[in-house]
Design a protein around this motif. Structure first.
Motif, PDB file in Angstrom:
ATOM      1  N   SER A 165      -9.496   4.229   0.694  1.00 14.35           N
ATOM      2  CA  SER A 165      -9.639   4.686  -0.692  1.00 14.35           C
ATOM      3  C   SER A 165      -9.919   3.527  -1.637  1.00 14.35           C
ATOM      4  O   SER A 165     -10.746   3.632  -2.538  1.00 14.35           O
ATOM      5  CB  SER A 165      -8.381   5.415  -1.156  1.00 14.35           C
ATOM      6  OG  SER A 165      -8.206   6.614  -0.453  1.00 14.35           O
ATOM      7  N   ILE A 166      -9.232   2.415  -1.432  1.00 10.04           N
ATOM      8  CA  ILE A 166      -9.445   1.238  -2.268  1.00 10.04           C
ATOM      9  C   ILE A 166     -10.859   0.691  -2.063  1.00 10.04           C
ATOM     10  O   ILE A 166     -11.540   0.329  -3.031  1.00 10.04           O
ATOM     11  CB  ILE A 166      -8.391   0.153  -1.968  1.00 10.04           C
ATOM     12  CG1 ILE A 166      -7.019   0.636  -2.432  1.00 10.04           C
ATOM     13  CG2 ILE A 166      -8.747  -1.173  -2.616  1.00 10.04           C
ATOM     14  CD1 ILE A 166      -5.875  -0.234  -1.947  1.00 10.04           C
ATOM     15  N   LEU A 219       0.817  -1.216   0.000  1.00  4.79           N
ATOM     16  CA  LEU A 219       0.000   0.000   0.000  1.00  4.79           C
ATOM     17  C   LEU A 219       0.852   1.268   0.000  1.00  4.79           C
ATOM     18  O   LEU A 219       0.398   2.318  -0.444  1.00  4.79           O
ATOM     19  CB  LEU A 219      -0.957   0.018   1.196  1.00  4.79           C
ATOM     20  CG  LEU A 219      -2.127  -0.946   1.120  1.00  4.79           C
ATOM     21  CD1 LEU A 219      -2.914  -0.916   2.424  1.00  4.79           C
ATOM     22  CD2 LEU A 219      -3.034  -0.617  -0.053  1.00  4.79           C
ATOM     23  N   ASP A 248      -5.174  10.676  -1.673  1.00 11.28           N
ATOM     24  CA  ASP A 248      -5.039  10.561  -0.222  1.00 11.28           C
ATOM     25  C   ASP A 248      -5.646  11.764   0.491  1.00 11.28           C
ATOM     26  O   ASP A 248      -6.296  11.619   1.532  1.00 11.28           O
ATOM     27  CB  ASP A 248      -3.565  10.436   0.171  1.00 11.28           C
ATOM     28  CG  ASP A 248      -2.935   9.142  -0.317  1.00 11.28           C
ATOM     29  OD1 ASP A 248      -3.675   8.152  -0.525  1.00 11.28           O
ATOM     30  OD2 ASP A 248      -1.702   9.121  -0.491  1.00 11.28           O
ATOM     31  N   GLU A 252      -8.480  11.576   3.276  1.00  7.48           N
ATOM     32  CA  GLU A 252      -8.179  12.111   4.610  1.00  7.48           C
ATOM     33  C   GLU A 252      -9.187  13.184   5.013  1.00  7.48           C
ATOM     34  O   GLU A 252      -9.585  13.263   6.181  1.00  7.48           O
ATOM     35  CB  GLU A 252      -6.762  12.676   4.649  1.00  7.48           C
ATOM     36  CG  GLU A 252      -5.697  11.616   4.667  1.00  7.48           C
ATOM     37  CD  GLU A 252      -4.295  12.178   4.536  1.00  7.48           C
ATOM     38  OE1 GLU A 252      -4.136  13.410   4.316  1.00  7.48           O
ATOM     39  OE2 GLU A 252      -3.342  11.388   4.652  1.00  7.48           O
ATOM     40  N   THR A 255      -5.461   4.988   5.269  1.00  7.81           N
ATOM     41  CA  THR A 255      -6.167   5.903   4.375  1.00  7.81           C
ATOM     42  C   THR A 255      -6.273   5.311   2.978  1.00  7.81           C
ATOM     43  O   THR A 255      -7.328   5.366   2.346  1.00  7.81           O
ATOM     44  CB  THR A 255      -5.440   7.257   4.315  1.00  7.81           C
ATOM     45  OG1 THR A 255      -5.326   7.783   5.635  1.00  7.81           O
ATOM     46  CG2 THR A 255      -6.173   8.245   3.434  1.00  7.81           C
ATOM     47  N   ARG A 256      -5.213   4.722   2.493  1.00  4.53           N
ATOM     48  CA  ARG A 256      -5.238   4.120   1.153  1.00  4.53           C
ATOM     49  C   ARG A 256      -6.135   2.887   1.107  1.00  4.53           C
ATOM     50  O   ARG A 256      -6.775   2.623   0.102  1.00  4.53           O
ATOM     51  CB  ARG A 256      -3.821   3.777   0.706  1.00  4.53           C
ATOM     52  CG  ARG A 256      -3.043   5.034   0.396  1.00  4.53           C
ATOM     53  CD  ARG A 256      -1.696   4.770  -0.168  1.00  4.53           C
ATOM     54  NE  ARG A 256      -1.058   6.041  -0.460  1.00  4.53           N
ATOM     55  CZ  ARG A 256       0.214   6.184  -0.742  1.00  4.53           C
ATOM     56  NH1 ARG A 256       1.002   5.114  -0.784  1.00  4.53           N
ATOM     57  NH2 ARG A 256       0.711   7.368  -0.983  1.00  4.53           N
ATOM     58  N   ILE A 291      -0.668   6.222   6.558  1.00  2.00           N
ATOM     59  CA  ILE A 291      -1.191   6.449   5.213  1.00  2.00           C
ATOM     60  C   ILE A 291      -1.749   5.157   4.619  1.00  2.00           C
ATOM     61  O   ILE A 291      -2.634   5.190   3.758  1.00  2.00           O
ATOM     62  CB  ILE A 291      -0.110   7.076   4.303  1.00  2.00           C
ATOM     63  CG1 ILE A 291      -0.723   7.602   3.007  1.00  2.00           C
ATOM     64  CG2 ILE A 291       0.983   6.078   3.971  1.00  2.00           C
ATOM     65  CD1 ILE A 291      -1.608   8.776   3.194  1.00  2.00           C
ATOM     66  N   ARG A 292      -1.278   4.017   5.081  1.00  2.00           N
ATOM     67  CA  ARG A 292      -1.776   2.736   4.559  1.00  2.00           C
ATOM     68  C   ARG A 292      -3.251   2.541   4.880  1.00  2.00           C
ATOM     69  O   ARG A 292      -4.000   2.011   4.056  1.00  2.00           O
ATOM     70  CB  ARG A 292      -0.953   1.574   5.121  1.00  2.00           C
ATOM     71  CG  ARG A 292       0.519   1.631   4.725  1.00  2.00           C
ATOM     72  CD  ARG A 292       1.315   0.555   5.388  1.00  2.00           C
ATOM     73  NE  ARG A 292       1.231   0.698   6.848  1.00  2.00           N
ATOM     74  CZ  ARG A 292       1.776  -0.124   7.720  1.00  2.00           C
ATOM     75  NH1 ARG A 292       2.464  -1.172   7.296  1.00  2.00           N
ATOM     76  NH2 ARG A 292       1.665   0.073   9.004  1.00  2.00           N
ATOM     77  N   TYR A 308       1.436   2.045  -3.659  1.00  2.00           N
ATOM     78  CA  TYR A 308       0.230   2.116  -4.485  1.00  2.00           C
ATOM     79  C   TYR A 308      -0.340   3.536  -4.478  1.00  2.00           C
ATOM     80  O   TYR A 308      -0.402   4.189  -3.438  1.00  2.00           O
ATOM     81  CB  TYR A 308      -0.814   1.131  -3.959  1.00  2.00           C
ATOM     82  CG  TYR A 308      -2.099   1.125  -4.735  1.00  2.00           C
ATOM     83  CD1 TYR A 308      -2.180   0.545  -5.991  1.00  2.00           C
ATOM     84  CD2 TYR A 308      -3.241   1.713  -4.216  1.00  2.00           C
ATOM     85  CE1 TYR A 308      -3.357   0.539  -6.712  1.00  2.00           C
ATOM     86  CE2 TYR A 308      -4.434   1.711  -4.921  1.00  2.00           C
ATOM     87  CZ  TYR A 308      -4.480   1.113  -6.170  1.00  2.00           C
ATOM     88  OH  TYR A 308      -5.647   1.114  -6.882  1.00  2.00           O
ATOM     89  N   THR A 309      -0.746   4.010  -5.645  1.00  2.00           N
ATOM     90  CA  THR A 309      -1.412   5.309  -5.747  1.00  2.00           C
ATOM     91  C   THR A 309      -2.873   5.052  -6.102  1.00  2.00           C
ATOM     92  O   THR A 309      -3.175   4.678  -7.235  1.00  2.00           O
ATOM     93  CB  THR A 309      -0.763   6.185  -6.831  1.00  2.00           C
ATOM     94  OG1 THR A 309       0.626   6.311  -6.542  1.00  2.00           O
ATOM     95  CG2 THR A 309      -1.413   7.566  -6.877  1.00  2.00           C
ATOM     96  N   PRO A 310      -3.784   5.221  -5.141  1.00  2.00           N
ATOM     97  CA  PRO A 310      -5.200   4.947  -5.410  1.00  2.00           C
ATOM     98  C   PRO A 310      -5.811   6.001  -6.325  1.00  2.00           C
ATOM     99  O   PRO A 310      -5.282   7.108  -6.471  1.00  2.00           O
ATOM    100  CB  PRO A 310      -5.844   4.959  -4.030  1.00  2.00           C
ATOM    101  CG  PRO A 310      -4.938   5.768  -3.181  1.00  2.00           C
ATOM    102  CD  PRO A 310      -3.564   5.623  -3.765  1.00  2.00           C
TER     103      PRO A 310
END
Length: 142
Positions: free
Chosen positions: A62-63, A29, A38, A42, A58-59, A55-56, A32-34
């Protein structure tokens, strides 16, 4: 370490270490750029009271949101196709070999969202016709 027993295609049991797989996933993650940025994730997470410096997480949200939106869009597309197929059937097959454009309507989106427990309806100010919201015509001679 926790282990999970799965079966490979030949039917033989295979032991998979779920902790190691989870750690690999979490580390992937970071690279990875969702599709959902971000900052946007957030923002909405903080508006709901969720704070996490990782940040993982948050991602991962997002996923999940991207998957949810994708499923809704796919379902809305199926509603659109079935609606247009029914309209074509009503016209007694006057299709001239030309592919019709698909247009997402509020009704298609509403039907797809309803499957996920999200009910939408038109606001009171929603204009269904060009004359909606205009002042009623005044009678002359009063």
């Amino acid at each position: 370490m926790n282990a999970v027993i799965t079966h490979n295609p030949s039917g033989e049991p295979t032991q998979v270490h779920s902790d190691a797989a989870l750690l690999d996933f979490l580390s992937s993650l970071l690279d990875y750029t969702p599709t959902i940025p971000d900052e946007l994730a957030e923002h909405y997470l903080s508006r709901s009271g969720f704070q996490c410096p990782d940040i993982r997480v948050t991602r991962l949200v997002s996923i999940a949101a991207q998957k949810f939106i994708g499923e809704i869009a796919s379902d809305a597309l199926q509603y659109c196709k079935s609606r247009q197929a029914a309209a074509t059937k009503d016209k007694k097959g006057h299709q001239h070999g030309k592919e019709k454009r698909l247009v997402l309507t509020t009704e298609d989106l509403s039907a797809a969202l309803r499957e996920y427990g999200v009910n939408i309806h038109h606001q009171e100010y929603f204009a269904d016709s060009p004359t909606a919201g205009t002042a009623p015509s005044q009678k002359t001679g009063d």
